[in-house]
Design an enzyme around this catalytic site. Sequence first.
Site, PDB file in Angstrom:
ATOM      1  N   SER A   1      10.275   5.746  -5.943  1.00 48.25           N
ATOM      2  CA  SER A   1      10.489   6.074  -4.540  1.00 48.25           C
ATOM      3  C   SER A   1      11.920   6.537  -4.282  1.00 48.25           C
ATOM      4  O   SER A   1      12.152   7.530  -3.580  1.00 48.25           O
ATOM      5  CB  SER A   1      10.176   4.844  -3.683  1.00 48.25           C
TER       6      SER A   1
ATOM      7  N   ASN B   1      11.473  11.283   5.768  1.00 50.78           N
ATOM      8  CA  ASN B   1      11.684   9.844   5.883  1.00 50.78           C
ATOM      9  C   ASN B   1      12.335   9.560   7.227  1.00 50.78           C
ATOM     10  O   ASN B   1      13.364  10.159   7.557  1.00 50.78           O
ATOM     11  CB  ASN B   1      12.580   9.334   4.743  1.00 50.78           C
TER      12      ASN B   1
ATOM     13  N   THR C   1       7.881   6.383   3.107  1.00 45.46           N
ATOM     14  CA  THR C   1       8.571   5.121   3.376  1.00 45.46           C
ATOM     15  C   THR C   1       9.042   4.578   2.039  1.00 45.46           C
ATOM     16  O   THR C   1       8.289   4.562   1.059  1.00 45.46           O
ATOM     17  CB  THR C   1       7.699   4.132   4.173  1.00 45.46           C
ATOM     18  N   GLU C   2      10.323   4.194   1.989  1.00 43.37           N
ATOM     19  CA  GLU C   2      10.970   3.979   0.692  1.00 43.37           C
ATOM     20  C   GLU C   2      10.445   2.762  -0.061  1.00 43.37           C
ATOM     21  O   GLU C   2      10.736   2.590  -1.232  1.00 43.37           O
ATOM     22  CB  GLU C   2      12.494   3.914   0.841  1.00 43.37           C
ATOM     23  N   ASN C   3       9.670   1.918   0.628  1.00 40.95           N
ATOM     24  CA  ASN C   3       9.083   0.801  -0.112  1.00 40.95           C
ATOM     25  C   ASN C   3       7.851   1.218  -0.913  1.00 40.95           C
ATOM     26  O   ASN C   3       7.225   0.364  -1.541  1.00 40.95           O
ATOM     27  CB  ASN C   3       8.769  -0.372   0.820  1.00 40.95           C
TER      28      ASN C   3
END
Lengths: 227, 254
Positions: A89, A24, A47-49
């Site tokens: 996530s 990340n 990507t944390e979304n």
Amino acid sequence: MTGLSRDELARRIAADIPEGAYVNLGIGAPTLVANHLPEDLEIVLHTENGLLGMGPAPEDGLIDPDLINAGKQAVTALPGAAYFHHADSFGMMRGGHLDICVLGAFQVSERGDLANWSTGEPGAIPAVGGAMDLAIGAKQVFVMTDLLTRDGASKLVAECTYPLTGVACVSRIYTGDAVFDVTPEGLRVREAFGEHTVASLEELTGLTLQAAAPELASAAEEEGGSR
Amino acid sequence: MIDKTVAGTAEAVAGIADGSTVMIGGFGRAGQPVELIDALIEQGAGDLTVVSNNAGNGDVGIAALLAEGRVRKVVCSFPRQHDSWVFDRLYRAGELELELVPQGNLAERIRAAGAGIGAFYSPTGVGTLLAEGKEERTIDGRRYLLEHPIRADVALVAAYRGDRWGNLVYRETARNFGPIMAAAATTTVVQVDELVELGALDPESVATPGIHVDRVVAVGYRPWIHEGRFVGGVDVNGAPLEQSPESSVAGAVR
């Protein structure tokens, strides 16, 4: 004392990311690292979304507002990509499944405390996003930052004065002047750029530093940002 | 026969009471149920607590709801953005209460509500300002904070396609908070681009089963999708690029 440029530093960090790693890259300067990941290596960006297998920005005309990164910029999904919801996530992150996370910093302490979400100024609007989850989640947390602030103060400190993002969470700090590992004995200079030595870095930071190799204590390495 | 579809967005948001806690899906603009928010503004409920990752972008959606003075409190992880001027102004004026929650804790607290979890221990935020007032406990040598579920009276969610049972599929990263918010609210209201016949959604791909959904309304395809195919031709905010529709359709390769 010329060290590495921001872009050379991104390339230096990319060189430490092995094939197969789940990574990340935080918002801001760390996103530059993606530009230097070798195309022939399979490195999976998270990507944390809600996406694993994030690819570069699309061409104009092919921007898809449903497909963005954590910085809310348009991205693409590579073959092999996967989408998931936010709880999954962050479960990936908190559960220790990500290998490497690269984050920016206001300050990092000798024992690896990270401050990167708030300057603590009165009246500032607080916003934390995923910073605290990222800081404690990945197996290795790399910090990418300048060694000094614009005012010349060291960002590597004995104790953070800015509000903390995470406690004892940083593994390694990449700056344009040197690379430092966080160890139980304090910060260890892993690599020095330009003409830096452990002594010159101690002078800049005001910290007692360890040397990873004997030559760092005296002469600087010449290789700089080369791979 | 089960039919959760409603004819319009006004019917979809009917009955939302003053003082409600309303979850609003989306991460930035992706997955933000803008048409439902517009209908909520029209509907008139006020004194709301909004639970969402962000606190509005530009002047539309959540930002418009805030600007109308309908919101008392915002629970979110990242209010401050380059285009969050509405939130910024109201917050600085002391007209909005803010509960700031790290993003992963926000997601897990919402998930916990939908999953019937009483509370849980999370390592995120330990030793920080956001740990204040929270119970801390060390488990197997690691420090954790006790986090409580976040429930809502209403969830407003945007999905890609749905059927009359409320089964939903999402599109790309617009999924974000949709599935967990849908499960965490007493009444879940969903806007979809397209309603399809029961059986038309691949059961393997349904990300929110209809059990979590109460009302579904179709709002039509967004400008970057044409008859179910991505055509592009917009910027990241969904605004049309300055080019002819023909060239944008011709440029679509996916």
